[in-house]
Design an enzyme around this catalytic site. Structure first.
Site, PDB file in Angstrom:
ATOM      1  N   ASP A   9      -4.085 -40.371  70.692  1.00 30.41           N
ATOM      2  CA  ASP A   9      -4.136 -41.732  71.220  1.00 30.41           C
ATOM      3  C   ASP A   9      -4.335 -41.660  72.727  1.00 30.41           C
ATOM      4  OD1 ASP A   9      -3.998 -44.457  71.448  1.00 30.41           O
ATOM      5  OD2 ASP A   9      -1.868 -44.634  70.992  1.00 30.41           O
ATOM      6  N   ASP A 103      -9.938 -45.980  70.758  1.00 26.40           N
ATOM      7  CA  ASP A 103      -9.228 -44.978  71.568  1.00 26.40           C
ATOM      8  C   ASP A 103      -8.210 -44.152  70.795  1.00 26.40           C
ATOM      9  OD1 ASP A 103      -7.446 -47.035  71.120  1.00 26.40           O
ATOM     10  OD2 ASP A 103      -6.690 -47.103  73.175  1.00 26.40           O
ATOM     11  N   GLU A 104      -8.291 -44.125  69.469  1.00 29.82           N
ATOM     12  CA  GLU A 104      -7.354 -43.296  68.708  1.00 29.82           C
ATOM     13  C   GLU A 104      -7.955 -42.883  67.377  1.00 29.82           C
ATOM     14  OE1 GLU A 104      -3.805 -45.209  67.156  1.00 29.82           O
ATOM     15  OE2 GLU A 104      -4.713 -47.179  67.486  1.00 29.82           O
TER      16      GLU A 104
END
Length: 393
Positions: A9, A103-104
């Site tokens: 993350d 974003d993860e």
């Protein structure tokens, strides 16, 4: 063979990119989001979080809490390009990568133990490569399943690296609030608190029968499994979707045009959100309508420009519905979008940029509070009338 799952993350992703790209922002509270009076925070730096600012907060309140903050509207096309660089790194570290958002992601490392000195060393190497090639910081969690890995990545942010083993999982889980469990939102938390269940440990020790009476058998079993650190879901790469949509089947046929239009608005909102989560825009909007006698109609329209915006989807679906001229009860309604634009082109027109920023802010609220975290005012009326049985097409 015991599974080995990594969750990566990126820390304060949008704000961190702004700090990386603007030296004068470093070490200062940076707040990314819609800057109008009705805007909300999309992401903020850790310096801003010390003032109580967080994602999905109204910008007006963020300004009151942190008047010295640097407020940035954001460049979401740029953030997406950085995300693609990061996911290219993920692909070199694991044969199976499951994106969760921009974003993860989950990385399945099962069977790769012989290729690494240790899981911790492997994670440190990944974090170092991300930092070296993008200038950004990631937090990593490693465990035997997705639930524990995602939980672990959040425990020591920013720049965290936490490994949860079978031997340590209950020591980690038991003291945490029940809200840290996937699927436990405000409603479920309130029901559990009414049963005086506040921590995961208390939940784990609660008799199943008591939970079934309060929550139903499906939710009770789901929560008890996760409270014991059990999660059998595989890490699975997302196949490119051919269409994304949502359907609603009604317990009783709906008759009025007003009710139909309200449902179409709700469906458009859900489909738009799902399109944006998948990073898709589509040119073809399809309406599906089933009457009370089970006659089914599908109508579609291809737009001049691909879209992922609720309003454009709604107006197209509404026009298709009105053109049908239905005069009898409706049993099912559905909207789907297909014909995805794979060019990745981003409009440079100001109005399009404003839409990108507005919907990024809306999606930040939905990600934090669920899909009902923000909705159209007219949908608040009679929200619970319709039984939503649909699923993604």
């Amino acid at each position: 063979m015991e599974r080995l799952v990594m969750h990566v993350d990126m820390d304060a992703f949008f704000a961190s990119i702004e700090q990386r790209d603007h030296e004068e922002y470093r070490g200062k509270p940076v707040i990314v989001g819609g800057l109008s009076g009705r805007g909300v925070v999309s992401t903020c730096s850790y310096e801003a979080r010390r003032f109580g600012v967080h994602s999905a907060m109204p910008i007006v309140r963020a300004r009151r809490l942190c008047p010295q903050g640097i407020f940035v509207e954001g460049d979401y096309a740029h953030y997406k390009a950085v995300s693609q660089d990061i996911f290219a790194i993920f692909a070199r570290y694991a044969p199976v990568v499951e994106p969760l958002s921009i974003d993860e992601a989950f990385l399945d490392l099962t069977g790769m133990e012989l290729l690494m000195e240790s899981p911790r060393a492997y994670a440190e190497k990944l974090k170092a490569e991300i930092r070296e090639k993008t200038g950004l910081v990631a937090s990593v969690g490693i465990a035997s399943n997705k639930f524990l890995a995602k939980l672990a990545s959040d425990l020591e942010k920013p720049d965290g690296l936490v490994i949860i083993t079978e031997q340590t999982k209950q020591a980690v889980l038991d003291p945490l609030p029940v809200g840290r469990i996937w699927g436990v939102g405000q409603k479920t938390s309130a029901r559990l608190e009414a049963l005086r269940i506040c921590t995961i440990g208390q939940l784990r020790r609660t008799p199943r029968e008591r939970l079934v009476r309060a929550l139903g058998s499906h939710m009770a079993d789901h929560l008890l499994a996760l409270a014991s650190g059990i999660d059998t879901r595989p890490v699975a790469p997302r196949e490119p979707a051919k269409s994304i949509g949502k359907e609603v089947t009604f317990p009783t046929d709906i008759e009025s045009a007003e009710a139909v239009e309200r449902v179409l608005l709700a469906l458009s909102e859900k489909v738009g959100y799902r399109l944006r989560r998948h990073g898709c825009k589509g040119r073809t909007v399809q309406l599906k309508l089933r009457l009370g006698d089970f006659r089914t109609y599908t109508r579609s329209r291809t737009l001049a420009e691909a879209t992922c915006y609720d309003g454009e989807i709604y107006q197209t679906a509404l026009a298709l519905y009105r053109a049908l001229g239905v005069k009898q009860g409706i049993r099912l309604l559905g909207i789907s979008v297909s014909g995805f634009d794979t060019s990745g082109a981003i409009s440079l027109f100001h109005e399009e940029a404003r839409k990108e920023n507005l919907y990024a802010a809306i999606d930040a609220i939905k990600k934090r509070f669920g899909e009902q975290g923000i909705t159209k005012a007219q949908l608040l009326k009679k929200r619970d009338e319709d039984k939503d049985n649909g699923d993604e097409v």
